[in-house]
Structures are given as structure tokens and as C-alpha cells.
Design an enzyme around this catalytic site. Sequence first.
Site, PDB file in Angstrom:
ATOM      1  N   HIS A  88       0.830  -1.205   0.000  1.00 32.39           N
ATOM      2  CA  HIS A  88       0.000   0.000   0.000  1.00 32.39           C
ATOM      3  C   HIS A  88       0.866   1.256   0.000  1.00 32.39           C
ATOM      4  O   HIS A  88       0.543   2.248  -0.661  1.00 32.39           O
ATOM      5  CB  HIS A  88      -0.913   0.021   1.230  1.00 32.39           C
ATOM      6  CG  HIS A  88      -1.940  -1.054   1.261  1.00 32.39           C
ATOM      7  ND1 HIS A  88      -1.881  -2.113   2.143  1.00 32.39           N
ATOM      8  CD2 HIS A  88      -3.064  -1.246   0.520  1.00 32.39           C
ATOM      9  CE1 HIS A  88      -2.920  -2.900   1.949  1.00 32.39           C
ATOM     10  NE2 HIS A  88      -3.650  -2.406   0.975  1.00 32.39           N
ATOM     11  N   ASP A 124      -4.063  -7.334  -7.999  1.00 32.23           N
ATOM     12  CA  ASP A 124      -5.465  -7.619  -8.302  1.00 32.23           C
ATOM     13  C   ASP A 124      -5.712  -7.264  -9.772  1.00 32.23           C
ATOM     14  O   ASP A 124      -6.337  -6.252 -10.092  1.00 32.23           O
ATOM     15  CB  ASP A 124      -6.378  -6.824  -7.369  1.00 32.23           C
ATOM     16  CG  ASP A 124      -6.195  -7.237  -5.915  1.00 32.23           C
ATOM     17  OD1 ASP A 124      -6.455  -8.411  -5.592  1.00 32.23           O
ATOM     18  OD2 ASP A 124      -5.772  -6.396  -5.107  1.00 32.23           O
TER      19      ASP A 124
END
EC number: 6.3.2.1
Length: 283
Positions: free
Chosen positions: A37, A152
Site C-alpha cells: 500500500h 489484483d
Amino acid sequence: MLIIETLPLLRQQIRRLRMEGKRVALVPTMGNLHDGHMKLVDEAKARADVVVVSIFVNPMQFDRPEDLARYPRTLQEDCEKLNKRKVDLVFAPSVKEIYPNGTETHTYVDVPGLSTMLEGASRPGHFRGVSTIVSKLFNLVQPDIACFGEKDFQQLALIRKMVADMGFDIEIVGVPIMRAKDGLALSSRNGYLTAEQRKIAPGLYKVLSSIADKLQAGERDLDEIIAIAGQELNEKGFRADDIQIRDADTLLEVSETSKRAVILVAAWLGDARLIDNKIVELA
């Protein structure tokens, strides 16, 4: 760093930023932040004047209630990490703030095709939940750019299509997968692994790389490659869930005209469902 929990306050801040002519970047997250992140945050900071990070565990994208219940909520620790990264604004709303009347009757955004294939086939409603919350965040934050991880892969493809179809004036930035030294892709789900399982986990990337090597060597019997990979995963201690080799640009079946393939792997290791992917240039 400003922490905002309500829609009116967020809108007020966004209006101020717009009046000041600031370039705004959005990093949507569900919290439980890790170095992957932080890589998204760093990319956002390099591309914009102001970085907004959203932290919201979105109930609409969980197909299993038990997964939603056990997803880690670590807001204080997350905000400490983001403050050190000099993030400008954190938007951390409650479920009630985002879905005041619940999720069952809430208007949703659906991306046909991409939302029900591959991962979407095994997780009904998941991508509809993703596209709904992301479109809502886009509407609220009105960012110039938004950063998403390439881990993803299908989610990123879905968001790109949604942005194109809906006419959002937002640049979507895909950020490469961040890996531990042993190759394991960083993920919030890694926290579900026991110490012993964590030792096994890099085997997923090894199998992924083995598939890539075969494709680069010219092997094209995809069914056989996938079958062998599934067997290798199971022998390493995983429960192979889904292995796909698709056209990286369309996510459709690989054809003679495909220039790039993406290998998509999902496997269970204990209570953690791990996913990873790798793009291969096809000769």
C-alpha cells in the site's frame, strides 16, 4: 494529516482543494496497510499535489459474511503509517456513512462480463461491490488520478473499463506487485498465515514462474500446463483453487493473435486465499 469520517466534511475539503487548483490523487484501500500500500502512496505522491487515502472495509464486496467479520480493522496503526508518509487526507467513513440504508437496496454499478468471469465466477457479487464503492469514491473525491495495485489484475482491468465506459476524467495508474525477498506478493491476507504456512507461501510464485518459463519456451498446451501447475501447488501444501492463462489485454482465452498472456493463480493455504499473477510476452 487530516482524518475525515463524514461525506459533508470530505466534500468541503475537496471543494477547497479544487479552488486552490490542486492535483489530487486517490489511493482506495480497505486498511490493514502494508508496504505494498505504501508503494501506491509513494506513486500517488510522485504524481499529484495532494494524496487522499480512503480506508473502508466494504461489506458489498465480501461474498462470505465470515470473511467480512474477520477482516482486520487497524485504523490507528494505518493512520500512523500514512502520517509518516505525509499523506494529506485520510477518508475513513463508517458503513452507515457510505450505505445509510444498508447494502441490499443501495444503487450499484456493474461491469458486464469482467465482473462475472474468472475471480468473479467464484466470488459472486464481489466485483459489483468493488465497482460500486470505487465509483462512489471517484464521485466524492473527484481525483485526477487513482492508484491501484497490479496484484489484483482483474480488478484493475474492471476499473479501467468502468472509467472508460462511465466517462470518468481520471487517470488510472497500475502499480507493479511488491514482493517479499522470497517472492511472495505482499497482501493483507498474508496475515492469516501461520509461521509454518508462511514458509510454504513462496511456492505460489515459484509455480507461477514455472508456468511463465514454459510459455516463454514456446509451450502452448495450456490445459497440460495448468494441470501440472495445479498438481505442483497441491504437492507443496496448497489447495489449488483456480489457474488461468488469458490474453493480458482482454482477459479472454489466449488466441493466435494474443501478444501478451497473463497467468492468474489462486490457491488456499490454510485459511488464506492467496492470489498472484505474471504477464508473459508471447513470441
